[in-house]
Every structure is written in structure tokens, then in C-alpha cells.
Write a protein that holds these residues in place. Structure first.
Motif, short mmCIF file in Angstrom:
data_model
loop_
_atom_site.label_atom_id
_atom_site.label_comp_id
_atom_site.label_asym_id
_atom_site.label_seq_id
_atom_site.Cartn_x
_atom_site.Cartn_y
_atom_site.Cartn_z
N ARG A 7 0.82 -1.20 0.00
CA ARG A 7 0.00 0.00 0.00
C ARG A 7 0.86 1.26 0.00
O ARG A 7 0.53 2.27 -0.63
N VAL A 63 3.79 1.55 -1.40
CA VAL A 63 4.35 1.69 -2.75
C VAL A 63 3.39 2.44 -3.65
O VAL A 63 3.80 3.29 -4.47
N TYR A 64 2.10 2.17 -3.53
CA TYR A 64 1.11 2.76 -4.43
C TYR A 64 0.44 4.01 -3.86
O TYR A 64 -0.54 4.51 -4.42
N THR A 65 0.95 4.50 -2.74
CA THR A 65 0.38 5.71 -2.13
C THR A 65 1.32 6.89 -2.36
O THR A 65 2.49 6.83 -1.99
N ARG A 66 0.84 7.94 -2.96
CA ARG A 66 1.67 9.11 -3.26
C ARG A 66 1.61 10.17 -2.16
O ARG A 66 2.61 10.82 -1.87
N SER A 67 0.46 10.34 -1.54
CA SER A 67 0.27 11.39 -0.55
C SER A 67 1.08 11.12 0.72
O SER A 67 1.04 10.02 1.27
N ARG A 68 1.81 12.15 1.16
CA ARG A 68 2.59 12.01 2.40
C ARG A 68 1.68 11.75 3.59
O ARG A 68 1.98 10.89 4.43
N LYS A 114 0.49 8.21 3.61
CA LYS A 114 1.54 7.29 4.05
C LYS A 114 1.66 7.32 5.58
O LYS A 114 1.80 6.28 6.23
N GLY A 160 9.44 5.02 -0.93
CA GLY A 160 9.01 6.40 -0.72
C GLY A 160 8.79 6.75 0.73
O GLY A 160 8.01 7.66 1.03
N ARG A 181 12.43 5.82 -11.02
CA ARG A 181 11.81 6.38 -12.23
C ARG A 181 12.79 6.47 -13.39
O ARG A 181 12.39 6.71 -14.54
#
Length: 525
Positions: A10, A12-17, A20, A148, A417
Motif C-alpha cells: 500500500r 508503494v502505491y500511495t503518493r500522498s505524504r 503514508k 518512498g 523512475r
């Protein structure tokens, strides 16, 4: 293990700080000891399993899967753990176990593994786990999470989970070993906060902003040299000494000679260096210090050949007295008296640089090219010692970088990336006999557009392959910026650059006109 695997997936696929932070906080609240402690240790990079390295995982998967297929898949996916978790082929009859193996059980087994037993144990785990669990296992075992989540973010999540102040968590963090039972007991209110009176805990460093095209009034600021070592904090209490890096890592084991010499009750801040005989003091270049970094044990030979010492900048505690709220000039007086009580062969005082005015200071800065000096620190005379970067208090004023025109020789794909691009470049300079020898490697300093251009060049001008590395036609000139250069017996060219990065792509310059190694040798100081 299942819950930990789901957490990593989860994240890995979560962008929002903030998202997380909530995922980690919820996990820490809902998961029992010691699993949550080991998970926190993994997220903060505190785990190290000596018997399981990426090379072992690669060897195991290539026994099960065609090596060419694995390498092509790895290049496409860009992450070894994800590739192995999906491509792994369990032996016939080896189905995933119904029993959920506890994270603590896995960690404790990996910690006890010998190199001889590691292949069989890791193979059994990989056979019995689901792809999601395999991904988590490999990330855990190799220590290369890359999901991340920084150590600071994980500690912030812990603080939020238990309604604590993040700086308070940072202070006690490194005095408590994983799986942190004392930390969780404090978080849940079962004990009071551990204090500096009990253990040598880490205090967040005071940091500096870069001085960019500005000036300061020397009536308000004092200048000190910025030394090219590693920033350390030394803490001694109740007969125990700890050395912490700027990120809070415990580096005591790598520098026992310094730790044994610091027996005064207190906390000081300074630069860890190796003794040498160079301009500007007895500090050698960072290249000498690098030989000792990251070592769990240090041989007697290395202690003798590369003795470490600390150039002291500041004092946080004198005995049990907290001095951080005092202005710099008062702390400096206390520091001078404190350093006088320390062994002179392991500790000395950071020198104050005298200048009549700012322009005079600029001349001094540019006129000093010691390999051990990066530039200047400018500190406000009335500044307290506060955690983090506070505007207007401390500035770092680095020297302008050195520049050299080098020729690209080899290229390798990056990670994350950049995994689809050839973004890591080895470059060289010419000998007197016309031979091109490598002098450094760089991957930073270019824009996305320049990255695509260089990637295209590599693909169209490759002349040979060595595993993941491509050799290219020696026609592309890169202007490389670097902080300093040192003699190196480990490199065929005899030189090694410090912090090389790409400054410009010189499409206007023929490769034959790139710099010679003898020009770089003249820059060695």
C-alpha cells in the motif's frame, strides 16, 4: 508477515505524504509487539542481515528462471524485489502456507542465519509465500526498501500514532534498540519518557541554509571553516559514549578510538575527520575518512593508518546542563573550556576565521584550496542551537566547484523512475599517451530533456556490453563539476573526484580536446 507485506504494498502505491503517515500509524497501533517494532526498524533502515544480500537473491532466482528472461524482466520492471516476487517459480507441490508467519519470526531467523544456511532458508520462504509476501521478504532481507518512506517520515508516523512530539521521539530514538519495547511503552503511556539522564540519546542537529548570492554583516556573524568530513554528535552519560551521524545513525562501532577518548559528561557537535598533513590543519581529505565509513569493526592496522579525530563546532550539554538556548558567543566560551578537558590527539576546536569585512572573507574563501575544506560556515553570534534549518541563523558558503571536460566511456541504467534510461555515466580523461582512463561516475545535474538526449546517444553509440553496462563510442564530452580531487590507488587513473555531477553537455567540443589526467593531478591539494 502478511500484514507487513500489505503495508509495504500500500505504501508503494500511495503518493500522498499524509496518507503514508496514516497507513504507518494505523499499522503501529493495530499490530502487536514485537512485530510492529521490527517493521519500524525496517522502515527506518535499522536492520542489517549480513547473510542475505542482493547477489544471493539474484543467484537463487536464476536457478529457477532463465537468467536472460530474468535480466530482461528486471530491466523492464526496474526493481529486483518486484521482479523476483512475480517471476519466482515454486517447485511442484510447494504451495503457499496457510499459516501466517510472524514478522518477528522471520527477522529473528534471518538474524541468526549463516551464509551457508541462507540459500536454503530464503528458498523455502520464497516457495511458501505469496508474491506480495515475497516482495516484502526481499525488501526486508536486503534492506533496500525504496518505497518512498524516509526514516524521518516513519518516526513522524510513530509520533502521530501515539500523539507525541516528533523531536522528542528523535531524541530518544537512538538510545533504544529494535524492536523498541521501551519506545512503544512510552508511546502508550505505560512509562514516562526516557531522558538524557538515563541513556546517551540523539539530539537533532542544527543545520544551515546555503548562502546564495547574498552578504552578511560580520558584526552580526562569525565565520568558521566548513570541513569535508562527516558531521557527528558525541554524547557521554553514565559511563557510556555514543557517536551519532547527522541522520541519527549510531557510528560508534566504526570509530572506537574517538568514542574511547570522549569521557566527559556532555554533548558536543563537530566534524569527524582523519588525521593528515594538509594545508589548513591536520585534517586529511574525505577520501581518507571514507576508508573507515560503514565498517562494523575496525582493524588495528586501520586505526593506526587512519586515526580519526573530531574538530568540535558546538556544545549542546555541559554535564547535565542544557546549553542550547544560550547564544552562540556564550556557548563558544563554554565550548572552549570543555575542549580543554578533552585529549588533544582526538579533539580540537573549530577555528574562527578572522576577516576585516565581507569582501575580505570572500578572498580568503576563494584563496583556500585545501582538499579537507569545503568552504565557510557563517553563524549568527546571538543564535541559539535549534533543531533543523532556521532562516537567518546559520549559512553554509561552499567554494565554487572545480570543472573538467571528460569523455563518456560507459553507461548503466538508473533505478526508480530512471530505470528505463541509461542515466549513470562513467567518464574519463586522457593520459599523455592518448589512453582514456576513468576518473569518475555521475548521474545528477541534468534535466529530463538532457537525460533523454544522453539515453538516445548511449543506445545509438554502444560498442560493447558487460552485463548491465554499455560501452559507448568515445565522442560525448561532459563538463563535470566536482568539489575536490584526490590521489587514489584504487583507480587506474590514480585520481578520484569528490561529489562529481554533470555541469554541462559539451556537444560543441571534440573528445580529443577533453582534459588530461595530468591537469586533474595539478588540482590535488
Amino acid at each position: 508477515m502478511k500484514a507487513f507485506a500489505e503495508l509495504l504494498e500500500r505504501l508503494v502505491y500511495t503518493r500522498s505524504r499524509n496518507a503514508k503517515l496514516k497507513l504507518i500509524a494505523d499499522y503501529l497501533v493495530e499490530t502487536p509487539d514485537p512485530d510492529r517494532g521490527w517493521a519500524l526498524a525496517a522502515l527506518t533502515g535499522e536492520l542489517d542481515f549480513r547473510s542475505v544480500k542482493p547477489g544471493l537473491i539474484k543467484a537463487l532466482v536464476e536457478e529457477r528462471v532463465d537468467p536472460v528472461l530474468f535480466r530482461m524482466s528486471r530491466n523492464f520492471v526496474g526493481d529486483m524485489a518486484e521482479t523476483v516476487s512475480l517471476i519466482w517459480e515454486p517447485l511442484p507441490g510447494a504451495e503457499p502456507e496457510m499459516r501466517d508467519v510472524r514478522l518477528a519470526e522471520v527477522v529473528e531467523r534471518l538474524q541468526a542465519l549463516s551464509r551457508t544456511d541462507a540459500p536454503a532458508v530464503m528458498t523455502a520462504y520464497l516457495d511458501q509465500m505469496t508474491p506480495t509476501e515475497r516482495f516484502a521478504l526481499i525488501k526486508l532481507a536486503t534492506g533496500a526498501l525504496r518505497i518512498g518512506v524516509s526514516a524521518r517520515l516513519a518516526k513522524t508516523a510513530f509520533a502521530q500514532a501515539f500523539d507525541l512530539d516528533t523531536d522528542d521521539v528523535e531524541e530518544v530514538w537512538h538510545g533504544i534498540d529494535a524492536p523498541y519495547p521501551t519506545l512503544f511503552a512510552w508511546g502508550e503511556g505505560r512509562i514516562s519518557q526516557p531522558t538524557h539522564e538515563d541513556i546517551p540519546v540523539f539530539r537533532p542537529f542544527m543545520l544551515a541554509h546555503p548562502l546564495e548570492d547574498g552578504r552578511v554583516d560580520l558584526a552580526d556573524y562569525v565565520a568558521e571553516w566548513k570541513w569535508d568530513g562527516i558531521r557527528v554528535q558525541l554524547n557521554h552519560v553514565r559511563g557510556e559514549t555514543k557517536l551519532f551521524s547527522r541522520t541519527g545513525d549510531d557510528v560508534t562501532g566504526s570509530f572506537p578510538d574517538v568514542a574511547e577518548a570522549f569521557t566527559e559528561h556532555g554533548v558536543i557537535d563537530g566534524e569527524l575527520l582523519v588525521q593528515g598533513d594538509v594545508q589548513g590543519g591536520k585534517a586529511a581529505s574525505f577520501n581518507a575518512l571514507q576508508q573507515r565509513l560503514g565498517r562494523k569493526t575496525v582493524s588495528k592496522k586501520m586505526l593506526k593508518e587512519a586515526p580519526a579525530f573530531v574538530r568540535v563546532y558546538d556544545i549542546l550539554f555541559d554535564g547535565a546542563e542544557d546549553l542550547r538556548a544560550l547564544p552562540w558567543h556564550e556557548r563558544r566560551q563554554r565550548l572552549e573550556a570543555f575542549v580543554d578537558r578533552l585529549p588533544a590527539d582526538r579533539f580540537d576546536l573549530s577555528e574562527v576565521v578572522d576577516a576585516d569585512h565581507f569582501d575580505h572573507l570572500a578572498e580568503i574563501r576563494e584563496g583556500t584550496r585545501s582538499a579537507a575544506i569545503e568552504g565557510l560556515m557563517l553563524k549568527r553570534r546571538n543564535s541559539p542551537y535549534v533543531a533543523g534549518r532556521k532562516t537567518g541563523l546559520w549559512y553554509k558558503w561552499k567554494r565554487d566547484p572545480l570543472l573538467a571536460d571528460c569523455v563518456m566511456m560507459y553507461a548503466q541504467r538508473g533505478s526508480g523512475r530512471r530505470s528505463s534510461y541509461y542515466s549513470d555515466y562513467t567518464f574519463g580523461c586522457w593520459t599523455e599517451d592518448g589512453e582514456l582512463l576513468p576518473v569518475g561516475k555521475a548521474y545528477s545535474g541534468i534535466t529530463d530533456e538532457e537525460l533523454r538526449m544522453l539515453d538516445k546517444f548511449v543506445r545509438q553509440n554502444s560498442v560493447a556490453r558487460f552485463g548491465p553496462v554499455r560501452e559507448v563510442e568515445k565522442t560525448m564530452v561532459l563538463e563535470i563539476a566536482f568539489d575536490s580531487i584526490h590521489a587514489s590507488k584504487r583507480h587506474k587513473s590514480g585520481v578520484a573526484m569528490r561529489f562529481p555531477r554533470i555541469h554541462r553537455i559539451r556537444t560543441d567540443k571534440p573528445a580529443a580536446e577533453a582534459d588530461r589526467i595530468e591537469a586533474l593531478e595539478r588540482l590535488i591539494s
